[in-house]
Scaffold this active site. Sequence first.
Site, PDB file in Angstrom:
ATOM      1  N   ASP A   1     -20.660 -23.846 -18.248  1.00 42.25           N
ATOM      2  CA  ASP A   1     -20.339 -22.461 -18.596  1.00 42.25           C
ATOM      3  C   ASP A   1     -21.196 -21.974 -19.756  1.00 42.25           C
ATOM      4  O   ASP A   1     -20.996 -22.368 -20.903  1.00 42.25           O
ATOM      5  CB  ASP A   1     -18.851 -22.357 -18.967  1.00 42.25           C
ATOM      6  CG  ASP A   1     -17.962 -22.450 -17.744  1.00 42.25           C
ATOM      7  OD1 ASP A   1     -18.179 -21.673 -16.799  1.00 42.25           O
ATOM      8  OD2 ASP A   1     -17.052 -23.306 -17.734  1.00 42.25           O
TER       9      ASP A   1
ATOM     10  N   HIS B   1     -23.045 -21.613 -14.584  1.00 45.68           N
ATOM     11  CA  HIS B   1     -22.347 -20.320 -14.509  1.00 45.68           C
ATOM     12  C   HIS B   1     -22.736 -19.499 -15.732  1.00 45.68           C
ATOM     13  O   HIS B   1     -22.294 -19.785 -16.841  1.00 45.68           O
ATOM     14  CB  HIS B   1     -20.833 -20.600 -14.468  1.00 45.68           C
ATOM     15  CG  HIS B   1     -19.973 -19.388 -14.479  1.00 45.68           C
ATOM     16  ND1 HIS B   1     -18.606 -19.456 -14.696  1.00 45.68           N
ATOM     17  CD2 HIS B   1     -20.239 -18.071 -14.294  1.00 45.68           C
ATOM     18  CE1 HIS B   1     -18.087 -18.237 -14.646  1.00 45.68           C
ATOM     19  NE2 HIS B   1     -19.066 -17.376 -14.419  1.00 45.68           N
TER      20      HIS B   1
ATOM     21  N   GLY C   1     -14.491 -16.327 -20.283  1.00 51.13           N
ATOM     22  CA  GLY C   1     -14.681 -16.438 -21.726  1.00 51.13           C
ATOM     23  C   GLY C   1     -14.044 -17.680 -22.314  1.00 51.13           C
ATOM     24  O   GLY C   1     -14.566 -18.241 -23.272  1.00 51.13           O
ATOM     25  N   PHE C   2     -12.944 -18.109 -21.731  1.00 49.95           N
ATOM     26  CA  PHE C   2     -12.220 -19.228 -22.325  1.00 49.95           C
ATOM     27  C   PHE C   2     -11.606 -20.124 -21.254  1.00 49.95           C
ATOM     28  O   PHE C   2     -11.224 -19.627 -20.198  1.00 49.95           O
ATOM     29  CB  PHE C   2     -11.097 -18.708 -23.240  1.00 49.95           C
ATOM     30  CG  PHE C   2     -11.610 -17.815 -24.325  1.00 49.95           C
ATOM     31  CD1 PHE C   2     -12.126 -18.357 -25.499  1.00 49.95           C
ATOM     32  CD2 PHE C   2     -11.619 -16.439 -24.155  1.00 49.95           C
ATOM     33  CE1 PHE C   2     -12.635 -17.528 -26.493  1.00 49.95           C
ATOM     34  CE2 PHE C   2     -12.132 -15.602 -25.145  1.00 49.95           C
ATOM     35  CZ  PHE C   2     -12.648 -16.145 -26.316  1.00 49.95           C
ATOM     36  N   GLY C   3     -11.525 -21.415 -21.564  1.00 48.72           N
ATOM     37  CA  GLY C   3     -10.779 -22.324 -20.708  1.00 48.72           C
ATOM     38  C   GLY C   3      -9.295 -22.207 -20.998  1.00 48.72           C
ATOM     39  O   GLY C   3      -8.883 -21.569 -21.978  1.00 48.72           O
ATOM     40  N   GLY C   4      -8.496 -22.774 -20.138  1.00 45.72           N
ATOM     41  CA  GLY C   4      -7.065 -22.880 -20.393  1.00 45.72           C
ATOM     42  C   GLY C   4      -6.258 -21.608 -20.221  1.00 45.72           C
ATOM     43  O   GLY C   4      -5.143 -21.505 -20.716  1.00 45.72           O
TER      44      GLY C   4
ATOM     45  N   GLY D   1     -11.011 -20.792 -12.889  1.00 46.36           N
ATOM     46  CA  GLY D   1     -10.036 -20.269 -13.839  1.00 46.36           C
ATOM     47  C   GLY D   1      -8.616 -20.634 -13.451  1.00 46.36           C
ATOM     48  O   GLY D   1      -8.112 -20.185 -12.416  1.00 46.36           O
ATOM     49  N   GLY D   2      -7.991 -21.482 -14.258  1.00 41.18           N
ATOM     50  CA  GLY D   2      -6.591 -21.816 -14.018  1.00 41.18           C
ATOM     51  C   GLY D   2      -6.341 -22.611 -12.750  1.00 41.18           C
ATOM     52  O   GLY D   2      -5.224 -22.589 -12.220  1.00 41.18           O
TER      53      GLY D   2
ATOM     54  N   SER E   1      -9.423 -27.520 -17.904  1.00 41.91           N
ATOM     55  CA  SER E   1      -8.267 -28.191 -18.512  1.00 41.91           C
ATOM     56  C   SER E   1      -7.568 -29.141 -17.551  1.00 41.91           C
ATOM     57  O   SER E   1      -7.129 -30.214 -17.954  1.00 41.91           O
ATOM     58  CB  SER E   1      -7.266 -27.184 -19.085  1.00 41.91           C
ATOM     59  OG  SER E   1      -7.553 -25.892 -18.730  1.00 41.91           O
TER      60      SER E   1
HETATM   61  C1  DX5 Z   1     -13.995 -19.427 -17.921  1.00 38.63           C
HETATM   62  C2  DX5 Z   1     -14.945 -20.461 -17.379  1.00 38.63           C
HETATM   63  C3  DX5 Z   1     -14.274 -21.562 -16.663  1.00 38.63           C
HETATM   64  C4  DX5 Z   1     -13.305 -22.339 -17.481  1.00 38.63           C
HETATM   65  C5  DX5 Z   1     -12.223 -22.870 -16.592  1.00 38.63           C
HETATM   66  O1  DX5 Z   1     -14.707 -18.387 -18.464  1.00 38.63           O
HETATM   67  O2  DX5 Z   1     -15.864 -19.865 -16.481  1.00 38.63           O
HETATM   68  O3  DX5 Z   1     -15.199 -22.416 -16.001  1.00 38.63           O
HETATM   69  O4  DX5 Z   1     -13.879 -23.390 -18.184  1.00 38.63           O
HETATM   70  O5  DX5 Z   1     -11.287 -23.502 -17.386  1.00 38.63           O
HETATM   71  P1  DX5 Z   1      -9.819 -23.790 -16.900  1.00 38.63           P
HETATM   72  O6  DX5 Z   1      -9.925 -24.640 -15.666  1.00 38.63           O
HETATM   73  O7  DX5 Z   1      -9.231 -24.497 -18.056  1.00 38.63           O
HETATM   74  O8  DX5 Z   1      -9.172 -22.465 -16.601  1.00 38.63           O
HETATM   75 ZN    ZN Z   2     -17.156 -21.172 -15.133  1.00 39.64          ZN
END
Ligand code: DX5
Ligand code: ZN
Length: 226
Positions: free
Chosen positions: A39, A70, A146-149, A177-178, A199
């Site tokens: 990412d 990505h 933008g963020f994981g989790g 995502g999720g 995550s």
């Molecule tokens: C979000 C990223 C994702 C993210 C997914 O902007 O593109 O690849 O890391 O993380 P999880 O699986 O924790 O939602």
């Molecule tokens: Zn991604």
Amino acid sequence: MTFDRSLKIAPSILSADFADFGREIRAIEAQGADWVHIDVMDGHFVPNLTFGPPAVKAFRPHVKTVMDVHLMISPVDAYIDAYADAGADILTAHIEAGPHIHRTLQAIRAAGMKAGVALNPGTPADAVADLMDVADMVLVMTVNPGFGGQKFIDMTAKIRRVRELIGDRDIHIQVDGGVDPVTAPLVVEAGADVLVAGSAVFRGGSVDKADVYGANMAAIRKSVAG
Ligand code: DX5
Ligand code: ZN
């Protein structure tokens, strides 16, 4: 890369130990990851900043499977050659990142990579209708990037529509995502074949406890098979 529509798990190293990417990549591959999802964020297209071409190039020797990059950056075109040089197998750009996604996808292919186009949750499936001849993958975001989790946003109707638009073309549908054992069956049933998970793969594990990564991926695979 040969095309196949079997289920693939692409762990996002956004959830890995940022001081130890080489070992983390080797650990998830040893535990059965199909692709490695990277990412790239610029603090402008998305409100977070990760890493750029030199870091991605340093990851390359550790990735034996598929390096799936990505891009959550804007603009994109000026950086395509740098990611080709870094060794990306697939380079995905967001349709929202600029006015000329068709040209961007052509340029990604011309640089020798597979071309992915990503859709934010607010962008309709039909936005990719005229990109089918220049795309190798459609990435349907199930969170705002933008963020994981973050919590999964149900985009199954969009995935189904993308699947219809693809028809019998060799184009992957990736979901990001999720994704976890609860949500994976929903998106696979709708037509996704590549599941990004951060995550849900890294949770509870580490390079020294990598069997947890394997168990987490097995749980996702099992949820889909069952
Ligand atoms: C979000 C990223 C994702 C993210 C997914 O902007 O593109 O690849 O890391 O993380 P999880 O699986 O924790 O939602
Ligand atoms: Zn991604």
